[in-house]
Design an enzyme around this catalytic site. Structure first.
Site, PDB file in Angstrom:
ATOM      1  N   HIS A 204       0.670  -1.065  -0.020  1.00  8.05           N
ATOM      2  CA  HIS A 204       0.121   0.130  -0.057  1.00  8.05           C
ATOM      3  C   HIS A 204       0.859   1.375   0.060  1.00  8.05           C
ATOM      4  CE1 HIS A 204       0.113   1.509   4.230  1.00  8.05           C
ATOM      5  NE2 HIS A 204       0.322   0.284   4.639  1.00  8.05           N
ATOM      6  N   CYS A 329       2.244   8.066  12.662  1.00  4.72           N
ATOM      7  CA  CYS A 329       2.303   7.051  13.592  1.00  4.72           C
ATOM      8  C   CYS A 329       1.918   7.597  14.771  1.00  4.72           C
ATOM      9  CB  CYS A 329       3.535   6.170  13.431  1.00  4.72           C
ATOM     10  SG  CYS A 329       3.699   5.677  11.819  1.00  4.72           S
TER      11      CYS A 329
HETATM   12  C1  LIG Z   1       4.311   1.969   6.566  1.00  7.32           C
HETATM   13  C2  LIG Z   1       5.486   1.430   6.880  1.00  7.32           C
HETATM   14  C3  LIG Z   1       5.668   0.128   7.813  1.00  7.32           C
HETATM   15  C4  LIG Z   1       4.389  -0.641   7.957  1.00  7.32           C
HETATM   16  O1  LIG Z   1       3.817  -1.316   7.002  1.00  7.32           O
HETATM   17  P1  LIG Z   1       2.542  -1.831   6.760  1.00  7.32           P
HETATM   18  O2  LIG Z   1       2.331  -2.617   5.617  1.00  7.32           O
HETATM   19  O3  LIG Z   1       1.530  -0.489   6.913  1.00  7.32           O
HETATM   20  O4  LIG Z   1       2.483  -2.610   7.960  1.00  7.32           O
HETATM   21  C5  LIG Z   1       6.946  -0.240   8.208  1.00  7.32           C
HETATM   22  N1  LIG Z   1       7.959   0.506   7.850  1.00  7.32           N
HETATM   23  C6  LIG Z   1       7.848   1.802   7.048  1.00  7.32           C
HETATM   24  C7  LIG Z   1       9.339   2.445   6.854  1.00  7.32           C
HETATM   25  C8  LIG Z   1       6.600   2.088   6.736  1.00  7.32           C
HETATM   26  O5  LIG Z   1       6.698   3.229   5.860  1.00  7.32           O
END
Ligand SMILES: *Cc1c(COP(=O)(O)O)cnc(C)c1O
Length: 410
Positions: A204, A329
């Site tokens: 995503h 976050c």
């Molecule tokens: C968004 C993100 C995640 C988490 O990914 P998800 O697929 O939403 O669990 C982990 N690390 C980084 C650097 C991110 O940008």
């Protein structure tokens, strides 16, 4: 132009229509379980999963598609990589090296392991957000089993010296995990050239669907062993049980294929848009501070702090543009972002930081609109700020003082 304008592409991205089109048949007529070995429905699903594995392997230059394991997203990939290595290599050692500006999925996995007796070194970063490879080298001990450093930061966009880190890891025979969730598809990632043994990614963030990701697990030089966190039917070579999310996986594969084809062009275009946004804001307003690295940063990322405004009021005033305050976050709490704090950004400036995430579907017109709205809103809030008024009066006073002093000299 449609309002609100979406400019938070580092939090998530819309699904690319080409990705959606590739996924759709796998919800309906091609609904098979990829683990069904006895009929055409299963074979069809398995073939689609294999194609996606191949598309991902090509984007990150994995030697074999078998090295790609599907997960429920990068949070799970990070957990599996870190906890999986800690458990599988506990006879060898219990020391992990990571960095203070990593994503929560990495930091919290490390925290969980500390409660179970692991030792974790959290490397600090310089004011641009870069780790020091010399410090990394010094932190290594004969008990070190894992280095986990991200490719690019999700808040400030800073790109770490991944290849140098990989070289140190190889020299010392330590496994290198890289959370490349923000790097994959946006900057060139090559697990061979960069010496990466484990790589996390998520669909995503690259115009694929939510809830699906992958972990690259090196199978040669060295063969990385992972202890699973999810037990069950032994899918994904025993590393991640559970029926595969076939439509999601097809979407991730397609997103990777598009990213690979369009990366150079898209990176150039987004860098241009980002610079246009930055220059526009800097031209219109004073007391603006850029957070992160001037050049070693993700194409679509701009993180800026505005002195003499209140962060909450600024976000409220900019409702026509979807943005993140400080960090996606931590935006539920009033604490300033731990990433900005680690850079040494002043508390008041950390509170007024805004992250712009320019992406594939943003236009010049939207960027110009964002510049205009930011200018209006910051100006309006500063007119209400007694501190800004005082600072300006003080500055004028000092400038006049300097002029008088110059008069005396001449
Ligand atoms: C968004 C993100 C995640 C988490 O990914 P998800 O697929 O939403 O669990 C982990 N690390 C980084 C650097 C991110 O940008």
């Amino acid at each position: 132009m449609k309002i609100p304008v979406y400019m938070d592409n580092l939090a998530t991205t819309p699904v690319d229509p080409r990705v959606l089109e590739a996924m759709l048949p796998y919800f309906s007529e091609k609904f098979g379980n990829a683990a069904s070995r006895n009929h055409a429905f299963g074979w069809e699903a398995e073939a689609a999963v294999d194609e996606a594995r191949e598309q991902i392997a090509q984007l990150i230059h994995a030697a074999s598609a078998r090295e790609v394991i599907f997960t429920g997203g990068a949070t799970e990939s990070d957990n599996l990589a870190i906890k999986g290595v800690a458990e599988a290599y506990k006879e060898k050692g219990n020391h992990i090296i990571t960095c203070v500006t990593e994503h929560r999925a990495v930091l919290d996995s490390c925290k969980a392991l500390e409660r179970k007796g692991c030792q974790v070194t959290y490397l600090r970063v310089n004011p641009f957000g870069l780790v020091d490879v010399g410090q990394l080298r010094q932190a290594l001990t004969d008990k070190t089993i894992l280095i986990s450093i991200m490719a690019a930061n999700n808040e400030i966009g800073t790109i770490q010296p991944v290849q140098e880190i990989g070289r140190v890891a190889k020299e010392k025979g330590v496994i290198f995990h890289c959370d490349a969730t923000q790097g994959v598809g946006k900057i060139p990632m090559d697990v061979e050239e960069m010496g990466i043994d484990l790589l996390s990614m998520s669909a995503h963030k690259i115009y694929g669907p939510k809830g699906v990701g992958a972990l690259y697990v090196r199978s040669k030089r060295p063969k990385v062993r992972l202890h699973p966190i999810i037990d069950g039917g032994g899918h994904e070579r025993g590393m991640r049980s559970g029926t595969l999310n076939v439509p999601g996986i097809v979407g991730l594969g397609k997103a990777c294929q598009i990213a690979q084809q369009e990366l150079p062009e898209e990176a150039a275009r987004l860098t241009e848009l980002r610079e246009r946004l930055k220059d526009g804001i800097l031209r219109q307003l004073d007391e603006v501070y850029i957070n992160g690295h001037p050049t070693e940063r993700l194409p679509g990322n701009l993180n800026v702090s505005f002195a003499y405004v209140e962060g909450e009021s600024l976000m409220m005033g900019l409702k026509e543009i979807a943005l993140s305050s400080g960090s996606a976050c931590t935006s539920t709490s009033l604490e300033p972002s731990y990433v900005l704090r680690a850079l040494g950004v002043r508390e008041d400036l950390a509170h007024t930081a805004i992250r712009f995430g320019v992406g594939r579907f943003n236009t010049d017109e939207e960027v110009d609109y964002a510049i205009q709205r930011v200018k209006e809103e910051v100006t309006r809030l500063r007119q209400l700020s007694p501190l800004y008024g005082l600072a300006k009066a003080d500055l004028r006073g000092r400038q006049q003082g300097e002029l008088k002093a110059q008069d005396r000299v001449s």
